[in-house]
Design a protein around this motif. Structure first.
Motif, mmCIF file in Angstrom:
data_model
loop_
_atom_site.group_PDB
_atom_site.id
_atom_site.type_symbol
_atom_site.label_atom_id
_atom_site.label_comp_id
_atom_site.label_asym_id
_atom_site.label_seq_id
_atom_site.Cartn_x
_atom_site.Cartn_y
_atom_site.Cartn_z
ATOM 1 N N THR B 96 0.821 -1.200 0.000
ATOM 2 C CA THR B 96 0.000 0.000 0.000
ATOM 3 C C THR B 96 0.862 1.260 0.000
ATOM 4 O O THR B 96 0.596 2.215 -0.731
ATOM 5 C CB THR B 96 -0.907 0.010 1.252
ATOM 6 O OG1 THR B 96 -1.555 -1.241 1.346
ATOM 7 C CG2 THR B 96 -1.932 1.116 1.183
ATOM 8 N N GLU B 100 0.883 4.077 -2.919
ATOM 9 C CA GLU B 100 0.515 5.486 -2.747
ATOM 10 C C GLU B 100 1.652 6.410 -3.179
ATOM 11 O O GLU B 100 1.411 7.470 -3.753
ATOM 12 C CB GLU B 100 0.115 5.769 -1.299
ATOM 13 C CG GLU B 100 -1.250 5.218 -0.919
ATOM 14 C CD GLU B 100 -2.359 5.568 -1.907
ATOM 15 O OE1 GLU B 100 -2.505 6.749 -2.257
ATOM 16 O OE2 GLU B 100 -3.074 4.647 -2.344
ATOM 17 N N ARG B 227 -10.164 1.108 -4.606
ATOM 18 C CA ARG B 227 -9.622 0.998 -3.256
ATOM 19 C C ARG B 227 -10.732 0.915 -2.224
ATOM 20 O O ARG B 227 -10.580 0.329 -1.165
ATOM 21 C CB ARG B 227 -8.727 2.207 -2.951
ATOM 22 C CG ARG B 227 -7.468 2.235 -3.774
ATOM 23 C CD ARG B 227 -6.682 3.485 -3.520
ATOM 24 N NE ARG B 227 -7.339 4.670 -4.024
ATOM 25 C CZ ARG B 227 -6.914 5.913 -3.787
ATOM 26 N NH1 ARG B 227 -5.861 6.116 -3.032
ATOM 27 N NH2 ARG B 227 -7.551 6.939 -4.306
ATOM 28 N N TYR B 235 -6.026 -1.545 1.990
ATOM 29 C CA TYR B 235 -6.990 -0.448 1.871
ATOM 30 C C TYR B 235 -8.269 -0.671 2.666
ATOM 31 O O TYR B 235 -8.963 0.286 2.986
ATOM 32 C CB TYR B 235 -7.330 -0.196 0.400
ATOM 33 C CG TYR B 235 -6.195 0.472 -0.330
ATOM 34 C CD1 TYR B 235 -5.871 1.794 -0.066
ATOM 35 C CD2 TYR B 235 -5.432 -0.220 -1.258
ATOM 36 C CE1 TYR B 235 -4.814 2.404 -0.710
ATOM 37 C CE2 TYR B 235 -4.377 0.382 -1.908
ATOM 38 C CZ TYR B 235 -4.075 1.692 -1.631
ATOM 39 O OH TYR B 235 -3.030 2.293 -2.256
#
Ligand code: SF4
Lengths: 168, 406
Positions: B96, B100, B227, B235
């Motif tokens: 994750t 991002e 997500r 998420y």
């Protein structure tokens, strides 16, 4: 590499010696301020964003006089990224032919140098040198912007050396 | 007035499906736009069938250098589902985190490219300078700036140390400052607003009908984000907002992207504060049991879908990729229709079709005279900038851009 031939040799002949200064001036300008054209021959974009990065504030290739041009007719150096796909094969040849002499090709990235991970894919014909002659290979997947700058500087250095040898 | 057909393209190297556009013009207005696919086709899906699953991670990652983590994660999720393994939560959190960071780099890249297309190069230089901060983080975490290679089947290959966490948090603070400024620029700077508002409209109904994805859909008010809708990696546990906008135009797409940056910072902070202890990988057999799996991933550009069919050997029998740009192409022709030729570059750029390639060739065909002329992408861009300059939108006149936050 063809050194001082091509465009300049149109103007230079042993009788017209006064043009030799002019020739030197052009060569000097070319080495001090090479103009590049970037051509994507089917890359994954990784190499392209690193090439663009070299033009942005942190690396700022423009301070060495390097400028990116939109038209092959204005460029001295063709910077290629990615393996040559069957669809871009003709185009890269055309772009190369449109450039004026003397011209140089830089292959950025492993794909451009040899086909890289895409070797054997049915849509890929291989590295850039399978289509046009290459003067400098910059390996890496993708090469860091520093490596790209180093490659371009080395190419220019080799031209300068050649020039000096010719003088001797 | 005669109709003119302008093919734009076809070099579009970014994804598996490079694109070309054929525009029919009436004067300066675009009457119809058709998308052509199939250039720069490398044959990755077929090549996947001749490589083992582990080799495929690295090949799949190179479908697109901008969203490489997207593709490798999406593919690996399929394989993990087939193998019936569950990754550790530490691995899920690291995926994750990298995902991002990738979104941040991609959105900043887009902001710069969009600025460049409308002749606002200051914005281009600013956002690419800030983007280097994220690139440093990615290089620190994964060892490479692009094509990170952090994923492996059953987890991730590198851990995050506590010093790295400190560095990341520090950089995220800096980026947040800059992003606030970009939000201000996009929402308040009059020249930008005038230039982008109302350009390339796509209503909510059309966005749904044409299957738009990612920021293109969200800017039309469609709350669609994988997500949230189908959480993967970590998420499901991370709180964040799905940013939407009612503008339904290029401006809206920009605002959605910069606001999403703020959400990404939130997610990164959450993930780093609660990074669970545990192993990085779980063991997965080399031979993957026969079966089919499909997986979805919210790439910076929208929903990415991978399909993998296994026949019980070390190599997949079939791999299929549907990248987000393909989903957005049908809405692009809709957005271009009725607009001006001068707005074509920014409308195409606004779906963020992995835009590093600058030397598209454009052939202008005049149907009546049957004449052909060549234009490249740069000329079209220059035409567009001049066209708007004549109408009073000049970005060189903006002199009060601030240099702060660093
Ligand atoms: S060398 Fe690597 S980054 Fe460059 S085009 Fe090939 S796969 Fe992409």
């Amino acid at each position: 590499m063809s050194g001082g031939k091509g465009l300049c040799s149109l103007y230079i002949s042993p009788e017209k010696r006064k043009f030799i200064m002019f020739d030197k001036l052009i060569n000097w300008a070319r080495m001090k301020s090479p103009w590049i054209i970037h051509f994507n021959t089917g890359s994954c974009n990784g190499c392209d964003i690193e090439i663009v990065s070299t033009l942005t504030p942190r690396y700022d290739l423009e301070r060495f006089g390097v400028q990116q041009k939109g038209s092959p007719r204005h460029a001295d150096v063709l910077v290629c990224s990615g393996p040559v796909t069957l669809q871009t094969k003709d185009r890269i040849q055309r772009v190369y032919e449109q450039m004026t002499e003397p011209k140089f090709v830089v292959a950025v990235g492993t794909c451009a140098s040899s086909g890289g991970v895409f070797t054997g894919c049915y849509g890929v014909s291989g590295g850039i040198d399978s289509v046009v002659p290459v003067s400098a290979y910059i390996p890496g997947c993708p090469p860091r912007p520093e490596a790209i700058i180093d490659g371009v500087v080395k190419l220019l250095g080799s031209l300068e050396k050649k020039e000096e040898e010719e003088k001797k | 007035m005669g109709k003119v057909v302008v093919p734009v393209g076809p070099q579009h190297p970014a994804l598996k499906e490079p694109e070309g556009f054929s525009l029919t013009l009436e004067g300066e207005k675009v009457v119809s736009a058709t998308v052509r696919l199939g250039y720069n086709h490398r044959g990755i899906e077929k090549a996947c069938e001749e490589r083992t699953y582990t080799q495929n991670i690295y090949l799949i990652e190179r479908i697109c250098g901008i969203c490489s983590h997207t593709h490798s994660t999406c593919f690996i999720q399929c394989v993990e589902e087939l193998a019936g393994v569950e990754i550790t939560s530490r691995a899920a959190y690291i995926r994750t985190l990298v995902g991002e960071l990738e979104r941040i780099h991609s959105h900043l890249l887009w902001l710069g490219v969009a600025g460049h297309e409308i002749g606002f190069d200051t914005l281009f230089m600013y956002s690419w300078r800030d983007r280097e901060l994220v690139m440093d983080l990615l290089a620190m975490l994964t060892g490479n700036r692009v094509n990170y290679g952090i994923n492996t089947i059953g987890g991730v290959r590198r851990d995050v140390s506590s010093e790295q966490i400190k560095d990341i948090l520090k950089t995220v603070d800096k980026l947040e400052e800059r992003t606030k400024y970009y939000i201000e620029v996009l929402t308040q700077e009059t020249t930008i607003v005038q230039r982008l508002a109302g350009v390339g409209r796509l209503s909510k109904e059309d966005a749904i009908r044409l299957g738009a994805a990612g920021p293109t859909a969200r800017a039309a008010g469609v709350k669609r984000d994988t997500r949230k809708d189908d959480p993967y990696a970590a998420y499901g546990e991370v709180p964040f907002e799905v940013i939407t906008d009612q503008n339904s135009d290029v401006l809206g797409r920009g605002i959605v992207r910069v606001k999403e940056l703020m959400e990404s910072y939130k997610i990164i902070r959450y993930v780093l504060e609660r990074l669970p202890e545990g192993e990085l990988t779980v063991k997965v057999p080399k031979k993957i049991p026969a079966g089919e799996a499909i997986s979805r991933y919210e790439a910076p550009r929208g929903e990415d879908v991978h399909y993998v069919k296994s026949n019980g050997t070390e190599m997949p029998e079939r791999v299929k990729v549907r990248a987000p740009t393909l989903a957005n192409l049908s809405s692009i022709s809709h957005m271009l229709e009725g607009g001006y030729l001068a707005d074509v570059p920014i409308i195409i750029a606004a779906i963020d079709p992995c835009f590093s390639c600058t030397d598209r060739m454009i052939t202008v065909t005049d149907r009546e005279k049957d004449s052909k002329s060549m234009l490249d992408w740069n000329k079209l861009r220059a035409y567009s900038i001049d066209w708007h300059k004549e109408r009073g939108l000049d970005f060189s006149a903006i002199s009060h851009l601030r240099e702060d936050g660093r």
